[in-house]
Each structure stands twice: as C-alpha cells, then as structure tokens.
Design a protein around this motif. Structure first.
Motif: not given
Length: 629
Positions: A449-451, A440-445
């Motif tokens: 980072s995209h935004d 989940d941390g990978k998807h969170y970041y």
C-alpha cells in the motif's frame, strides 16, 4: 414409568425459588458483579488478542470471493472447504466495504460477537440455576479456556465458531424455558437461535443434540424408552420441529457442500486422532494447558509434556470423581461434551486428516465449541436446573475425604478456579504472542500500500499470484493480484504487454521492476551489429529451445529507427502495440508453448534491430531466482 408435567407448577417454582433475604440479596449482588467483572476482564484480554491480529489465509479468500463474485444468496451459500457460511462471507464483504484491509473493523465485529456469547452464558446460567456462587466456575471455564484464543485471533475461525456459541447459549436458554412452560414463544426462540447459528457455521446443527441431551436427562424420568416417550407426549412440537430442521439442513448440506466421505471416519488413524484431540488438546485445556506449543509454519499446535498430559488426566479424573461423590445424577451431564467431542473427532478424521495429515487434529480450532459445552456440563453436574424433573443434589453421605477437601469448601473451589484461569491465560498469551510474531500478510500489505500510494499514476503490474503465505496457489485464480487488490483498483494497471516500465510485487510486498530470467534465448541473428533486422516483412526469430506449460513471458530488447505499430506473437498469444524510437525493452506474455517469436506489421521506413530476445517466467528484480523459501 413417565413423569407427569401437569402438577402444581406454582409449588414447583416455589421449591426452586432463590431465597430473597438480606444476606441472599447481598450474595446475589456480589455474584452478578463478579460475573460482570469476569466478562469485562475476558473481553479486555480478547480485545488485546483480536486487535493485535490481522488477516491470515482464508481471510483473504473470503475478501477475494466477495469482491469479485456476487452478493446473491445462491453465490454465498456455495461451500468453502466444506463450510457453508453466508453470514461470515457477508460480514467479510461489509468489513471490506467499510475499510479495506483494516482489521480493526473485523476485530470489532469479533469482539461484539464475543460479548454476545459471554452475556448469553451469564443469562443461561442465571436462568437455569439462579444467581448463586456455583455459576462462577463454569463461567470462568468458558471465559478463559485456551481453546477460545485460536478462534478469537483469526477472523476466518472466529466468524464461524463464535456465532455458534452465541446460538448455543441463547438457544439453550430458550429451549429450557420451553421445557418448563411449553410456550411456543420459547420454542420459536430456540429455533431462531439455531437458524442464525447455521447462517454462520454448519456445525451449529450439533446444538440440536445438546437440546436433546438436556431434555432427556433432566426433564423426564425412567429408562431411555420412557424418557423418549415423555418427550413425544409432552414436547411433541419441539421434537417435530428440531428433527425437521436437522434432517432438512443435513440433506441440503450433503447435496451442496459435503466434500468428504463419511467412511473416512473408519480410518486406521482413529487412535492417533483421539490421542491428539482428547489427551493432547482437550483435557489439558480444561486445567490451564497446554503450557507448551510447537510452531508449524506460523501456526502453533499444543505440545504438552507427557507429565503434563498425565497430570491433566489425573486432575480431571479426580474432579469428576469428586463431583460424583458429592452430587447425585452428575454423570449424565458429561454426555454433553462427550457428544461434541465424539463428533469433532469423527469430523476431523473424515474431513481433514485425509487431506492435510494427522497434525491437523491437534489444532484447537476444531473443537472450539467445547469450552462452551463443558461449561454447561459442569453447571448441570453440580447444580439442578430450576424447574427440571431430575437433577443433581447433594449426597447425604459427607464422610468422603475428597469431599471434605474440595466441594464442601467454597474458598478452595474459588482458589482452584483462579489457578486454572491464570494458567489458561498464560497458555492463551503464549499462543497469541506467537501468532502476532507471524503476521506476514500485515507487513506485505503495508509495503504494498505504501508503494502504490507513493506512485504518481497507476502502477503497471503483471497480474501474478500473491505469495503462498497469503493465499495458496491451489485457489487460483482467487490468488491473483487483481482479485485481492480490488480496493486498490485505481492505483494499479495490469498489463499483458508493456514497454520498459513493468513491475511485479515481490514476496515482501514491495513493487519492483520485472526481470525475465533467460530460460530460453534467440538464436544469434544473421546481421552483425543488428541481429534480426525487421522492416515491413515479418520476421520469425527462433529460440534455442521450446517452452511449454504456460506462464512464459518474452522480453525483446530492441533499437528502432522510429515510432511504429507492430505485431508480436509467441505461440497462440498475439499482440498489437507500438515501438518507440531508440533503445527500449518490450515485455509480453507468451502462449502456453512455443519455440519462436514473430515480429511483423512495422510501418514503411522503420527498421527495428534485435538480437536480445529472452523467454522465462518473470520475477521481481529483487528476487531474480524467485522468492527465498
């Protein structure tokens, strides 16, 4: 009776020398090639495991601690959850400096450490026992045992445990070389290995126990007292050095990092912990288990069936019996895993179960060194250490039926080894696959980072805590965005007061506008169409109830006739800002407790109307009621 170590060492070396005829040379070549191939296969599997993972839990804490704290030694030796691990913290800092939140760097570091451990075991087996087919089963046990996967897949675990294994293998090689030669060079090498291991993991101190067991069991004779006397007479420098290092480190650790009472090892939960660690985890791992896992909050714990546990106990028992029937002096080797397993049980019971609960004792990470130790023990139980005073030898009685079925048949040993390796890989694949489904941390970041990258200027944010699956709330303030997003400092702008544009990061990592749920609101204002009219005179706007315990934000929707400075106050929190002409919303963080909002300091000629004051704990607009549980 003690054993003299001053005899003809040339004769001793000759007695244990490996034959060097053409057939033996071919065998040696095949064994080395096969050992190298096994290491390559294991590193390939571990590469898939490591590069498929990402930062989790304590990994973020390490990064936050290092980028916000200091690099001074006195800072990094401060404990983390009872661990003293400056080496791991420095590597966490280095990886973040090289490529922030790029797990490829961390995975590469772990893979290099794993390669150092693998090579270390091969060197250990060759130097202790020679190049012979008998070194391959212990090597396979270490390389493919399931217990290594939970360590390899998680940076916080691997950067501690793998260096300990490196220290064990290389340190034991130097230690045995010292026992053979009494060379200061080898003694210093063994001490250096321990010290390097301690830089990463305090548990490395247990390796000194392994040194003692090997020395007493194989480099002396007689009863325990005679063996201790032999150690003191012939290896006094090593005894003094090892004891001094152990006592000094334990004293420093007790003062600096011990965060539990050793008396906790006498807990009534001892039986349950032994069952979890020995019968549910350790024994199944030796024969390829557990083959079944239970998911607990993104983590997997072994859950073998009762039949599987029984089969593992029987299989391990039969193997130990078979080795005992075919090898003299084999039982003493099992003091090695027995010592480490006992220490693991007591440490988990005293230092983890009392805080987390009994399920933590099922976590294979807490016995991560046991595949390495058991591999050494298996080798010591079946082969004699070259240059040793005592060691196993083939029993003259070959009539035992079990021996005719196994140890006398290399092909059957090889087949059994392959089966266990394949089952172990399957169990490891199950664990790794489940782990990779919960990054989940990978998807969170990725979302965050995209935004941030898509914004034309630094994004105005409230400095709030990241979700609990990133970092626990208990580690506050290390869990604040400003602490974990230091690499994104140029793309973020944290505010305690803002007009109109203010954002939060939701539980999925998306940057979203702030809403302030109306826990409290203003009492209706006295002027129709305006509510509270604020000019140069200060106005206090009462709320419909008090708030307390902090974390409150105020939103004031207002209509202003012009641009002006203004002072807003909620409890002890006071800010000076600017109101803009027209309709706008002002957000600011209030004090710990208050029951009114005060507005003052407007310029002459400017009128501000508001009947829209709300107080609440801010949330991203996508999660107005808070993140879904």
């Amino acid at each position: 009776m003690t054993t003299s170590l001053t005899g003809d060492r040339t004769a001793e070396r000759a007695r244990h020398a490996t034959p060097s005829g053409p057939r033996e040379s071919l065998l040696r070549s095949r064994v080395l090639h096969l050992a190298a191939a096994l290491v390559v296969v294991q590193l390939g599997f571990r590469a898939w495991v490591m590069y498929g993972s990402w930062f989790t839990g304590d990994d973020f804490m390490f990064i936050s601690r290092m980028v916000n704290g200091g690099l001074a030694v006195q800072d990094v030796v401060q404990p983390h959850g009872g661990h003293v691990m400056p080496g791991g913290l420095y590597l966490s800092w280095l990886s973040d400096r090289m490529a922030p939140y790029d797990y490829t760097v961390n995975a590469t570091m772990l893979l290099v450490l794993q390669a150092a451990a693998d090579v270390g075991l091969v060197v250990l087996l060759v130097r202790l026992f020679g190049v012979r087919a008998g070194i391959l089963p212990p090597l396979v046990l270490y390389l493919f045992c399931m217990t290594g996967t939970p360590i390899a897949i998680w940076w916080a675990a691997g950067v501690n445990a793998i260096p300990m294994q490196v220290a064990l293998f290389w340190g034991m090689t130097a230690h045995v070389a010292y026992l053979r030669s009494r060379s200061w060079r080898h003694l210093l090498g063994s001490l250096l290995a321990i010290v390097i291991g301690l830089v990463f993991f305090e548990k490395t101190i247990l390796v000194l126990g392994a040194f003692g067991i090997v020395a007493l069991a194989y480099f002396a004779t007689g009863g325990l007292r005679d063996r201790v006397v032999t150690m003191w007479r012939h290896y006094r420098p090593a005894v003094v050095a090892y004891v001094a290092l152990g006592v000094a480190y334990l004293a420093a650790y007790t003062k600096l990092a011990l965060n539990f009472s050793p008396a906790g090892a006498g807990s009534n939960d001892l039986g349950e912990v032994i069952s979890n660690m020995v019968f549910q985890t350790y024994l199944p791992s030796l024969v390829g288990g557990p083959l079944r896992w239970a998911e607990i909050g993104g983590f997997s714990l072994p859950r073998p069936t009762d039949l599987m546990v029984l089969a593992c106990v029987v299989a391990v028992g039969l193997l130990l019996r078979e080795i005992h029937l075919r090898r003299t002096m084999s039982l003493r080797a099992w003091f090695l895993p027995g010592f480490f397993l006992l220490c693991d049980v007591l440490l988990v019971l005293a230092g983890r179960v009392s805080f987390v609960g009994l399920q933590i004792s099922l976590d294979p990470r807490y016995q991560g060194e046991l595949p390495a130790v058991t591999a050494i023990a298996l080798a010591c139980a079946t082969m004699r250490i070259r240059g040793s005073v005592e060691g196993p030898s083939v029993r003259p009685d070959r009539t035992s039926a079990p021996s005719r079925r196994l140890l006398d048949h290399s092909q059957r040993v090889a087949a059994l080894t392959v089966v266990v390796a394949l089952l172990s890989v399957f169990s490891s694949f199950q664990y790794a696959h489940r782990w990779m489904q919960h990054l989940d941390g990978k998807h969170y970041y990725a979302h965050l980072s995209h935004d941030l990258a898509a914004a034309d200027e630094p994004v105005p944010l409230i400095d709030h805590g990241v979700p609990g699956y990133i970092l626990w709330e208990l580690v506050y303030p290390a869990n604040l965005l400003s602490r974990v997003l230091v690499p994104y400092a140029d793309e973020t702008d944290y505010h305690r007061i803002a007009t109109d544009d203010l954002n939060m990061v939701d539980s999925k990592g998306n940057v979203e506008p702030v809403v302030v749920p109306g826990v409290r609101a203003n009492q209706p204002g006295p002027r129709p169409g305006c509510g509270y009219a604020v000019r140069t005179k200060a106005i206090t706007i009462p709320l419909n109830g008090p708030v307390a315990y902090g974390g409150w934000w105020v939103r004031i929707g207002y209509l202003s006739s012009g641009r002006s400075t203004v002072v807003v106050r909620a409890g002890v929190a006071s800010y000076s800002t600017v109101v803009e002409p027209g309709v706008h919303a002002l957000f600011f963080e209030g004090g710990p407790d208050f029951d009114s909002v005060r507005i003052s300091g407007l310029a002459p000629g400017v009128t501000l109307c508001t009947d829209d004051v709300t107080v609440g704990r801010p949330q991203p607009i996508t999660e107005p009621e808070g993140p879904a549980s």
